[in-house]
Design a protein around this motif. Structure first.
Motif, PDB file in Angstrom:
ATOM      1  N   THR A 273      14.685  91.225  42.780  1.00  0.00           N
ATOM      2  CA  THR A 273      13.734  90.310  41.867  1.00  0.00           C
ATOM      3  C   THR A 273      12.593  89.633  42.977  1.00  0.00           C
ATOM      4  OG1 THR A 273      15.633  89.736  40.472  1.00  0.00           O
ATOM      5  CG2 THR A 273      13.837  88.331  40.664  1.00  0.00           C
ATOM      6  N   ALA A 274      12.939  89.552  44.140  1.00  0.00           N
ATOM      7  CA  ALA A 274      11.838  88.819  45.139  1.00  0.00           C
ATOM      8  C   ALA A 274      11.015  89.824  45.172  1.00  0.00           C
ATOM      9  CB  ALA A 274      12.576  88.451  46.357  1.00  0.00           C
ATOM     10  N   VAL A 275      11.445  91.078  45.576  1.00  0.00           N
ATOM     11  CA  VAL A 275      10.478  92.142  45.673  1.00  0.00           C
ATOM     12  C   VAL A 275       9.465  92.254  44.609  1.00  0.00           C
ATOM     13  CG1 VAL A 275      10.098  94.738  45.905  1.00  0.00           C
ATOM     14  CG2 VAL A 275      11.963  93.513  47.363  1.00  0.00           C
ATOM     15  N   ALA A 276       9.915  92.425  43.424  1.00  0.00           N
ATOM     16  CA  ALA A 276       9.228  92.530  41.994  1.00  0.00           C
ATOM     17  C   ALA A 276       8.456  91.427  41.790  1.00  0.00           C
ATOM     18  CB  ALA A 276      10.241  92.664  40.987  1.00  0.00           C
ATOM     19  N   LEU A 277       8.861  90.324  42.104  1.00  0.00           N
ATOM     20  CA  LEU A 277       7.878  89.116  41.949  1.00  0.00           C
ATOM     21  C   LEU A 277       6.785  89.233  42.968  1.00  0.00           C
ATOM     22  CD1 LEU A 277      10.678  86.351  41.476  1.00  0.00           C
ATOM     23  CD2 LEU A 277       8.917  87.466  39.796  1.00  0.00           C
ATOM     24  N   ALA A 278       7.005  89.474  44.370  1.00  0.00           N
ATOM     25  CA  ALA A 278       6.181  89.734  45.248  1.00  0.00           C
ATOM     26  C   ALA A 278       5.081  90.821  44.869  1.00  0.00           C
ATOM     27  CB  ALA A 278       6.790  89.948  46.779  1.00  0.00           C
ATOM     28  N   GLU A 279       5.614  91.822  44.269  1.00  0.00           N
ATOM     29  CA  GLU A 279       4.630  92.927  43.902  1.00  0.00           C
ATOM     30  C   GLU A 279       3.839  92.705  42.943  1.00  0.00           C
ATOM     31  OE1 GLU A 279       7.405  96.776  45.851  1.00  0.00           O
ATOM     32  OE2 GLU A 279       7.167  96.498  43.385  1.00  0.00           O
ATOM     33  N   ALA A 280       4.124  91.608  42.100  1.00  0.00           N
ATOM     34  CA  ALA A 280       3.247  91.342  40.693  1.00  0.00           C
ATOM     35  C   ALA A 280       2.510  90.196  41.295  1.00  0.00           C
ATOM     36  CB  ALA A 280       4.337  90.444  39.714  1.00  0.00           C
ATOM     37  N   GLY A 281       2.378  89.817  42.726  1.00  0.00           N
ATOM     38  CA  GLY A 281       1.389  88.962  43.298  1.00  0.00           C
ATOM     39  C   GLY A 281       1.845  87.523  43.840  1.00  0.00           C
ATOM     40  N   ALA A 282       3.198  87.237  43.283  1.00  0.00           N
ATOM     41  CA  ALA A 282       3.620  85.937  43.399  1.00  0.00           C
ATOM     42  C   ALA A 282       4.014  85.468  45.131  1.00  0.00           C
ATOM     43  CB  ALA A 282       4.730  85.364  42.640  1.00  0.00           C
ATOM     44  N   ALA A 283       3.951  84.227  45.455  1.00  0.00           N
ATOM     45  CA  ALA A 283       4.248  84.078  46.812  1.00  0.00           C
ATOM     46  C   ALA A 283       5.705  83.520  46.619  1.00  0.00           C
ATOM     47  CB  ALA A 283       3.597  82.520  47.173  1.00  0.00           C
ATOM     48  N   VAL A 284       6.519  84.372  47.299  1.00  0.00           N
ATOM     49  CA  VAL A 284       7.886  84.088  47.190  1.00  0.00           C
ATOM     50  C   VAL A 284       8.973  83.161  48.356  1.00  0.00           C
ATOM     51  CG1 VAL A 284      10.152  85.603  46.486  1.00  0.00           C
ATOM     52  CG2 VAL A 284       7.752  86.136  46.234  1.00  0.00           C
ATOM     53  N   ALA A 285       9.709  82.299  47.690  1.00  0.00           N
ATOM     54  CA  ALA A 285      10.527  81.335  48.677  1.00  0.00           C
ATOM     55  C   ALA A 285      11.799  82.314  48.434  1.00  0.00           C
ATOM     56  CB  ALA A 285      10.806  80.378  48.504  1.00  0.00           C
ATOM     57  N   ILE A 286      12.632  82.810  49.660  1.00  0.00           N
ATOM     58  CA  ILE A 286      13.803  83.524  49.147  1.00  0.00           C
ATOM     59  C   ILE A 286      14.975  82.852  50.010  1.00  0.00           C
ATOM     60  CG2 ILE A 286      12.853  85.895  48.855  1.00  0.00           C
ATOM     61  CD1 ILE A 286      13.333  86.412  52.048  1.00  0.00           C
ATOM     62  N   GLY A 287      15.822  82.481  49.382  1.00  0.00           N
ATOM     63  CA  GLY A 287      17.093  81.485  49.820  1.00  0.00           C
ATOM     64  C   GLY A 287      18.489  82.400  49.658  1.00  0.00           C
ATOM     65  N   ALA A 288      19.365  82.118  50.664  1.00  0.00           N
ATOM     66  CA  ALA A 288      20.938  82.695  50.467  1.00  0.00           C
ATOM     67  C   ALA A 288      21.597  82.225  52.105  1.00  0.00           C
ATOM     68  CB  ALA A 288      20.431  84.133  50.727  1.00  0.00           C
ATOM     69  N   ARG A 289      22.553  82.527  52.160  1.00  0.00           N
ATOM     70  CA  ARG A 289      23.157  82.200  53.516  1.00  0.00           C
ATOM     71  C   ARG A 289      22.962  83.039  54.512  1.00  0.00           C
ATOM     72  NH1 ARG A 289      28.849  81.620  50.606  1.00  0.00           N
ATOM     73  NH2 ARG A 289      28.136  83.503  49.982  1.00  0.00           N
ATOM     74  N   ARG A 290      23.142  84.306  54.260  1.00  0.00           N
ATOM     75  CA  ARG A 290      22.953  85.515  55.535  1.00  0.00           C
ATOM     76  C   ARG A 290      21.534  85.545  55.724  1.00  0.00           C
ATOM     77  NH1 ARG A 290      25.906  90.279  52.213  1.00  0.00           N
ATOM     78  NH2 ARG A 290      24.616  88.960  50.595  1.00  0.00           N
ATOM     79  N   ARG A 291      21.210  85.064  57.096  1.00  0.00           N
ATOM     80  CA  ARG A 291      19.831  84.852  57.514  1.00  0.00           C
ATOM     81  C   ARG A 291      19.391  86.079  57.843  1.00  0.00           C
ATOM     82  NH1 ARG A 291      18.391  80.614  62.188  1.00  0.00           N
ATOM     83  NH2 ARG A 291      19.112  78.982  60.492  1.00  0.00           N
ATOM     84  N   ASP A 292      20.389  87.049  58.316  1.00  0.00           N
ATOM     85  CA  ASP A 292      19.617  88.406  59.203  1.00  0.00           C
ATOM     86  C   ASP A 292      19.154  89.135  57.845  1.00  0.00           C
ATOM     87  OD1 ASP A 292      22.274  88.395  58.090  1.00  0.00           O
ATOM     88  OD2 ASP A 292      22.899  90.371  59.136  1.00  0.00           O
ATOM     89  N   ARG A 293      19.965  89.063  56.704  1.00  0.00           N
ATOM     90  CA  ARG A 293      19.577  89.957  55.747  1.00  0.00           C
ATOM     91  C   ARG A 293      18.243  89.002  54.835  1.00  0.00           C
ATOM     92  NH1 ARG A 293      24.018  92.791  53.238  1.00  0.00           N
ATOM     93  NH2 ARG A 293      22.677  93.117  51.525  1.00  0.00           N
TER      94      ARG A 293
END
Ligand code: NDP
Length: 252
Positions: free
Chosen positions: A26-46
């Motif tokens: 979803t983050a990829v799709a939103l970015a490809e559609a032109g959005a700036a994207v904040a991505i959150g989760a616990r696994r920082r390496d990913r």
């Protein structure tokens, strides 16, 4: 008529659980559609790897160390997104766990993890985001529910309860804010090939779930990302409230 390939240009999105599966796609799709994207989760390496990929594609990205079971982290994630990316137009509450198993003899710690993540996480993130969206008179919150939010089964009771809660919370909030320009959408996937079943602690439940996923052609994370994109790229007067997406071969 020429198609606008970047309908989210100038918009800011925040995706929880962006380190794998549906959230990452979803983050990829939103970015490809032109959005700036904040991505959150616990696994920082990913998240590091995803951020590099998104930036290479030309997107503005903010990485958030985010455990959605922690209210303060949810509040901070929304505040940082607004400060560093300049606003918040789309919140995708995707982070979730599916610790399937029968109720009799279950470890209640599995139940706490599911309720804390799937229910309280959605509520904390929504609480942090909603006032700003109402104030700006626009915004989308997309909550990742499940077929399991509509169809209870033996061996999925608490997961069912968590997604039922997401559906009820979403519908109540939708009625509260829709006349003020904020759209609340639900996406309800069937079986999607992700890491979701890896975390199941009851051995029989894990084997059963993984078998079900291999007995049919499951959905891919991209298939659900497209559904999220569909919701958030509608014209302002169109609110797609609910989308149920099953693999064609999934009967229930
Ligand atoms: P994954 O296991 O691949 O992704 C789950 C994501 O949630 C990960 O990014 C994980 O990141 C994140 N997450 C888990 N706990 C937390 C937490 N406490 N704080 C922040 N992030 C957290 O599975 P899916 O992509 O399949 O799952 C995404 C959503 O889709 C879930 O809500 C799930 O219930 C729903 N869904 C999935 C279906 C499927 O068949 N796969 C079907 C129906 C619904 P990290 O561990 O790095 O924190």
């Amino acid at each position: 008529m020429t198609e606008n390939t970047r309908p989210l240009e100038g918009k800011v999105a925040l995706v929880t659980g962006a380190s794998s599966g549906i959230g990452e796609a979803t983050a990829v799709a939103l970015a490809e559609a032109g959005a700036a994207v904040a991505i959150g989760a616990r696994r920082r390496d990913r998240l590091d790897a995803l951020a590099t990929r998104l930036r290479d594609g030309g997107a503005r990205v903010l990485q958030l160390d985010l455990d959605v079971t922690d209210e303060a982290q949810c509040t901070a994630a929304v505040a940082r997104t607004r400060e560093e990316l300049g606003g918040l137009d789309v919140l995708v509450n995707n982070a979730g766990v599916m610790l399937l198993g029968v109720i009799t003899g279950a470890d209640p710690e599995d139940w706490r993890r599911m309720i804390d993540t799937n229910v309280m996480g959605v509520m904390y993130m929504t609480h942090a985001a909603i006032e700003g969206m109402v104030a700006q008179g626009s915004g989308d919150i997309v909550n990742m529910s499940s077929v399991a939010g509509r169809q209870a089964r033996v061996g999925a009771g608490v997961y069912n309860a968590s997604k039922w809660a997401v559906n009820a919370f979403s519908e109540s909030l939708r009625q509260e804010v829709t006349e003020r320009g904020v759209r609340i959408g639900l996406v309800e996937p069937g079986a999607v090939a992700t890491e979701l079943t890896d975390h199941i602690t009851q051995a029989d439940a894990k084997a059963g779930a993984q078998k079900m996923y291999t007995e049919m052609v499951p959905l891919q994370a991209d298939d659900i990302a497209r559904a999220v994109l569909y919701l958030v790229t509608q014209p302002p007067h169109v609110a797609v409230n609910e989308v149920l997406v099953r693999p064609t071969a999934q009967q229930r």
